[in-house]
Design a protein around this motif. Structure first.
Motif, short mmCIF file in Angstrom:
data_model
loop_
_atom_site.label_atom_id
_atom_site.label_comp_id
_atom_site.label_asym_id
_atom_site.label_seq_id
_atom_site.Cartn_x
_atom_site.Cartn_y
_atom_site.Cartn_z
N LEU A 190 2.58 0.78 -8.05
CA LEU A 190 3.96 0.32 -7.84
C LEU A 190 4.59 1.00 -6.63
O LEU A 190 5.37 0.38 -5.89
CB LEU A 190 4.79 0.60 -9.10
N HIS A 191 4.25 2.27 -6.43
CA HIS A 191 4.75 2.99 -5.26
C HIS A 191 4.23 2.35 -3.98
O HIS A 191 5.00 2.13 -3.02
CB HIS A 191 4.30 4.45 -5.36
N PHE A 192 2.97 2.02 -3.97
CA PHE A 192 2.38 1.36 -2.80
C PHE A 192 3.04 0.01 -2.56
O PHE A 192 3.34 -0.35 -1.40
CB PHE A 192 0.87 1.16 -3.03
N ALA A 193 3.30 -0.73 -3.64
CA ALA A 193 3.96 -2.04 -3.49
C ALA A 193 5.33 -1.88 -2.85
O ALA A 193 5.70 -2.66 -1.95
CB ALA A 193 4.08 -2.71 -4.85
N GLU A 194 6.10 -0.88 -3.29
CA GLU A 194 7.41 -0.66 -2.70
C GLU A 194 7.30 -0.31 -1.22
O GLU A 194 8.04 -0.84 -0.38
CB GLU A 194 8.13 0.47 -3.43
N LYS A 195 6.38 0.58 -0.89
CA LYS A 195 6.23 0.99 0.50
C LYS A 195 5.76 -0.17 1.39
O LYS A 195 6.07 -0.21 2.59
CB LYS A 195 5.24 2.15 0.60
N ALA A 196 5.05 -1.10 0.78
CA ALA A 196 4.55 -2.26 1.53
C ALA A 196 5.57 -3.39 1.61
O ALA A 196 5.30 -4.44 2.21
CB ALA A 196 3.26 -2.78 0.90
N GLY A 197 6.73 -3.20 0.99
CA GLY A 197 7.78 -4.21 1.03
C GLY A 197 7.57 -5.36 0.05
O GLY A 197 8.17 -6.43 0.21
#
Length: 296
Positions: A190-197
């Motif tokens: 989920l953190h990666f998804a947020e950082k990826a927009g």
């Protein structure tokens, strides 16, 4: 219907005892804070005792759900302990998550008095206890398990004998090891998804039905993305459980590098003031590292 005693009326024990009462079992309850026992009796009837021994006197089955190894010893042993009040042939059932070591220690003490002992830790959290949907993993003699299985069934959706004394606790350790790794992986995803927009909820909708899906993903991703962690199984309790897992791994030679690492991540969450947050707050740690804040 059995004459039962229930020791420990916390967020798990109180609803489990309620299910027993609702099923028609005779019940005597005990809680270290007497006011909780009195309130439970006022709400559900039956009777309260002033000590574990008093609660256990005359009970065919004594069930307990307390805090840790020392708490369990204190309600079992000594002049005021449950074992002192139990008759030969009675059965003690422990729902606490504790070490296999203390389980075997107490099972031996019980056997010396002619008392049966089943370790029966649970999974499913407070919601599972409230709704009678717990999963119970047991260790002990087959005959003792057969006696208690229909009693446990009133608050469990699944109950299985995993082996001799201590096997229930060892199985619960596997459960906690898996949860720790899953939650860290979900948090990082989920953190990666947020950082990826990306839209985290949309991502979960797509991947939840595939190989990445899990109970944690289905039930926790929304609150994680909303920064809501004031619910569920507390970080403080998870660290207690993981300490048990890591100690057992030292004894049996298992390698638990991810579990050890996630335990330290939970220590970081505690330093953030999240000791009572849900275990999914590993996500708050990642947001905190980026200066995004732990919660809304």
């Amino acid at each position: 219907m059995a004459a039962c005693a229930y020791l420990g009326l916390g967020v798990m024990g109180a609803p489990m005892a309620r299910h027993l009462a609702g099923a028609g079992h005779q019940l005597c309850v005990y809680n270290r804070t007497a006011a909780k026992a009195e309130a439970w009796v006022a709400a559900h009837g039956h009777r309260a005792a002033d000590s574990p021994r008093e609660a256990a006197e005359g009970a065919e089955i004594v069930l307990a759900c307390v805090g840790n190894d020392d708490d369990l010893r204190s309600v079992c042993l000594g002049e005021d302990g449950a074992f002192a009040g139990m008759a030969e042939g009675a059965l003690f059932v422990d729902h606490t998550t504790v070490s296999a070591q203390v389980t075997r220690e107490l099972a031996e003490a019980a056997a010396a008095r002619g008392i049966g002992y089943v370790d029966a830790p649970v999974s499913g959290g407070q919601a599972g206890a409230e709704n009678g949907q717990l999963v119970v993993m047991c260790g002990g003699a087959e005959a003792d398990f057969a006696r208690v299985e229909p009693v446990i069934a009133v608050y469990a959706k699944a109950c299985r004998l995993m082996g001799p004394s201590g096997a229930g606790q060892l199985t619960k350790m596997v459960n906690q090891i898996c949860i720790a790794g899953l939650l860290q992986g979900l948090s990082e995803g989920l953190h990666f998804a947020e950082k990826a927009g990306l839209d985290g909820r949309a991502v979960v909708e797509v991947i939840a039905g595939g190989a990445a899906g899990s109970w944690q993903m289905a039930n926790r991703h929304g609150t994680m993305l909303d920064g809501q962690f004031d619910h569920g199984f507390a970080v403080n309790w998870m660290r207690k459980d993981l300490a048990i897992c890591l100690a057992a791994a030292e004894e049996n030679g298992a390698s638990l590098p991810v579990t050890a690492l996630v335990d330290q991540f939970y220590k970081d969450v505690q330093k953030m003031g999240g000791g009572r947050w849900d275990t999914s707050s590993l996500f708050a740690r990642l947001r905190g590292i980026d200066g995004l804040g732990g919660r809304d």
